[in-house]
Design a protein around this motif. Structure first.
Motif, PDB file in Angstrom:
ATOM      1  N   MET A   1      -4.916 -18.458 -39.624  1.00  0.00           N
ATOM      2  CA  MET A   1      -3.477 -18.597 -39.784  1.00  0.00           C
ATOM      3  C   MET A   1      -2.852 -19.928 -39.752  1.00  0.00           C
ATOM      4  O   MET A   1      -3.382 -20.907 -39.306  1.00  0.00           O
ATOM      5  N   LYS A   2      -1.750 -20.094 -40.803  1.00  0.00           N
ATOM      6  CA  LYS A   2      -1.452 -21.561 -40.666  1.00  0.00           C
ATOM      7  C   LYS A   2      -0.727 -21.769 -39.403  1.00  0.00           C
ATOM      8  O   LYS A   2       0.108 -20.962 -38.843  1.00  0.00           O
TER       9      LYS A   2
ATOM     10  N   HIS B   1       7.825 -14.297 -40.626  1.00  0.00           N
ATOM     11  CA  HIS B   1       7.374 -15.476 -41.075  1.00  0.00           C
ATOM     12  C   HIS B   1       8.651 -16.337 -41.682  1.00  0.00           C
ATOM     13  O   HIS B   1       9.204 -15.753 -42.622  1.00  0.00           O
TER      14      HIS B   1
ATOM     15  N   GLN C   1       1.411  -7.969 -41.487  1.00  0.00           N
ATOM     16  CA  GLN C   1       1.630  -8.681 -40.297  1.00  0.00           C
ATOM     17  C   GLN C   1       1.719  -7.748 -38.935  1.00  0.00           C
ATOM     18  O   GLN C   1       2.435  -6.659 -39.281  1.00  0.00           O
TER      19      GLN C   1
ATOM     20  N   SER D   1      -4.052  -9.564 -49.633  1.00  0.00           N
ATOM     21  CA  SER D   1      -4.246 -10.714 -49.055  1.00  0.00           C
ATOM     22  C   SER D   1      -4.729 -10.428 -47.499  1.00  0.00           C
ATOM     23  O   SER D   1      -4.594  -9.492 -46.965  1.00  0.00           O
ATOM     24  N   THR D   2      -5.200 -11.558 -46.646  1.00  0.00           N
ATOM     25  CA  THR D   2      -5.581 -11.374 -45.435  1.00  0.00           C
ATOM     26  C   THR D   2      -4.383 -11.236 -44.375  1.00  0.00           C
ATOM     27  O   THR D   2      -3.563 -12.181 -44.485  1.00  0.00           O
TER      28      THR D   2
ATOM     29  N   ASP E   1      -1.877 -11.274 -41.457  1.00  0.00           N
ATOM     30  CA  ASP E   1      -1.472 -12.252 -40.229  1.00  0.00           C
ATOM     31  C   ASP E   1      -1.737 -13.780 -40.722  1.00  0.00           C
ATOM     32  O   ASP E   1      -2.039 -14.311 -39.988  1.00  0.00           O
ATOM     33  N   THR E   2      -1.913 -13.629 -42.002  1.00  0.00           N
ATOM     34  CA  THR E   2      -2.129 -15.584 -42.351  1.00  0.00           C
ATOM     35  C   THR E   2      -0.934 -15.829 -43.268  1.00  0.00           C
ATOM     36  O   THR E   2      -0.912 -16.955 -43.674  1.00  0.00           O
ATOM     37  N   ASP E   3       0.109 -14.987 -43.785  1.00  0.00           N
ATOM     38  CA  ASP E   3       0.892 -15.339 -44.351  1.00  0.00           C
ATOM     39  C   ASP E   3       0.529 -15.978 -46.019  1.00  0.00           C
ATOM     40  O   ASP E   3       0.767 -17.244 -46.105  1.00  0.00           O
ATOM     41  N   ARG E   4      -0.216 -15.378 -46.562  1.00  0.00           N
ATOM     42  CA  ARG E   4      -0.667 -15.677 -47.658  1.00  0.00           C
ATOM     43  C   ARG E   4      -0.165 -14.937 -49.007  1.00  0.00           C
ATOM     44  O   ARG E   4      -1.001 -14.834 -50.077  1.00  0.00           O
TER      45      ARG E   4
ATOM     46  N   ASP F   1      -6.715 -13.926 -51.479  1.00  0.00           N
ATOM     47  CA  ASP F   1      -5.734 -15.064 -51.151  1.00  0.00           C
ATOM     48  C   ASP F   1      -5.658 -16.264 -51.979  1.00  0.00           C
ATOM     49  O   ASP F   1      -4.579 -16.854 -52.439  1.00  0.00           O
TER      50      ASP F   1
END
Length: 434
Positions: free
Chosen positions: A1-2, A89, A187, A242-243, A245-248, A410
């Protein structure tokens, strides 16, 4: 995660100084009746290239969208009074936050007993000292009619860019009806029994949900903001593949690029997985939700339209390239009439998907040819060329395929964002003829 941005304390101090200098906090409250769910008729084809428009400045009281999620589905309310802590996010920071709640799919009035907003520390926990109550016309509670929405009063909060907020809503024991959701959030959000809107800790948030409940937008006040880029799309914009909880999503990557320079634009995502352009189904059609999900967004300057693939795939075998192209032109004309710059996306390949057929591929190519011809949109972002396999152009490149041959992974979403020419996006440079 960022990682969330460092320096929260310094940012808060700078925001407080800005507010002291400005000397005013504007409080707004809006309770709106039933949303218009009617479907607009597709426009007729017009010859020639549309007038090229740049992002237009209109008065929004300094508000810019930092996050959004289009209401797309009705759900079942949890039993008993409960709190839902939506994790969202941010794309842009600011000194105040304002939320929008929707009861679009509600069959009964929605009663919100209390609400709060805070900066997320991780999971359901808030950064100490950041939790703020959200009021509605000066009151802590509000009732939203079926089909309506409500905009809360501004809350003084140092909202971080590229960070996460917790928007917590206490819903007393429901009297029946349905919940308005954005079902495939990618999310994790959280649920707790009772009123836990004032809890900074996460101890009582023992249940998880993959949907956003009632919350459809967060806006920020930022004097440096130039406007909002709104992405109107389907699962390819919603981030399927996309993955979590990673905001991608590609819109998250686009927001990263816009933050890295002088651009000053927030990015909001109005994708609904399974959404179609011409007909209602999973969520209202793109034609019928343009006003609510795009034109009414605070600070909207640019819209990126990425719709049409589900009109080919749902149900399979009903290819209507002329109808889809007319629908895209209808969206573009209506958005342009409101002063927005309109950017259209080509449809990406999907050979290998269970619903693929040569007839649907021919329809996709016809739609893309019309989009690239420059007679529909002000500019084009060519997601097809960016992600297709050069040796098998009817397929996604293996490096960008999530595995279902329709949705990117991603790396694919990052590639989509990189393919957007930022000066062309906002109209600082004319689009090249494709």
């Amino acid at each position: 995660m960022k990682n969330q941005r460092a320096g929260y304390g310094l940012f808060a101090a700078l925001v407080a100084l800005t507010l002291l200098i400005s000397g005013a906090i504007i409080t707004t409250f809006s309770l709106v009746g039933p949303d218009d769910r009617r479907q607009a008729a597709p426009g007729t084809k017009t010859a020639g290239r549309p007038d090229n428009t740049t992002a237009q400045a209109v008065g929004t009281g300094g508000w810019t969208g930092t996050w959004s999620a289009a209401p797309g589905k009705a759900g079942v309310a949890p039993a008993g009074g409960h709190s839902v802590r939506n994790v969202v996010h941010t794309s842009m920071g600011g000194g105040e936050a304002r939320i929008t709640l929707s009861n679009l799919y509600g069959t009964e009035p929605l009663h919100i007993g209390r609400a709060s907003v805070a900066v997320a520390a991780g999971g359901a926990a808030a950064v100490p000292g950041s939790l703020r109550p959200v009021l509605f016309g000066g009151h802590r509670s509000v009732t939203v009619p079926p089909g309506g929405h409500v905009v809360g009063d501004p809350a003084l909060l140092a909202v971080p860019e590229d960070g996460h907020l917790l928007v917590t809503l206490f819903v007393p024991a429901p009297g029946g009806g349905t919940v308005t959701l954005h079902a495939r959030a990618r999310q994790t959000s959280y649920l707790a029994e009772g009123d836990r809107t004032r809890d900074a800790g996460a101890a009582h948030y023992t249940l998880r949900t993959s949907s956003w409940h009632y919350l459809t937008a967060v806006d920020v006040r930022n004097p440096a903001a130039r406007g909002t880029v709104v992405a109107l799309g389907d699962s390819l914009t919603d981030g399927a593949g996309s993955t979590p909880d990673t905001d991608r999503r590609w819109t998250d990557h686009l927001a990263d690029r816009l933050r890295s320079g002088r651009w000053g634009y927030g990015v909001v995502n109005q994708g609904i997985s399974g959404n179609r352009l011409l007909r209602d189904g999973i969520g209202p059609s793109g034609l019928s939700r343009l006003d609510r999900d795009v034109l009414d967004r605070p600070g909207a300057r640019v819209v990126v339209i990425a719709l049409g693939v589900n009109d080919l795939l749902r149900p399979a075998g009903t290819a209507d390239p002329a109808g889809i192209t007319a629908g895209l032109r209808n969206l573009a004309d209506r958005a342009r009439a409101r002063g927005l710059r309109v950017v259209g996306a080509t449809l990406m390949p999907f050979e290998g998907h269970p619903r693929y057929s040569p007839a649907l591929e021919a329809a996709r190519q016809e739609i893309n040819e019309a989009v690239r011809a420059g007679t529909v949109f002000d500019a084009v972002v060519d997601f097809d060329r960016a992600l297709r396999d050069p040796y098998a152009p009817e397929q996604l490149h293996p490096a960008y395929d999530s595995g279902d041959h329709l949705h990117p992974n991603d790396a694919g979403y990052a590639r989509m964002a990189r393919s957007v020419d930022l000066p062309v996006l906002i109209g600082e440079r004319a689009a090249a003829r494709l």
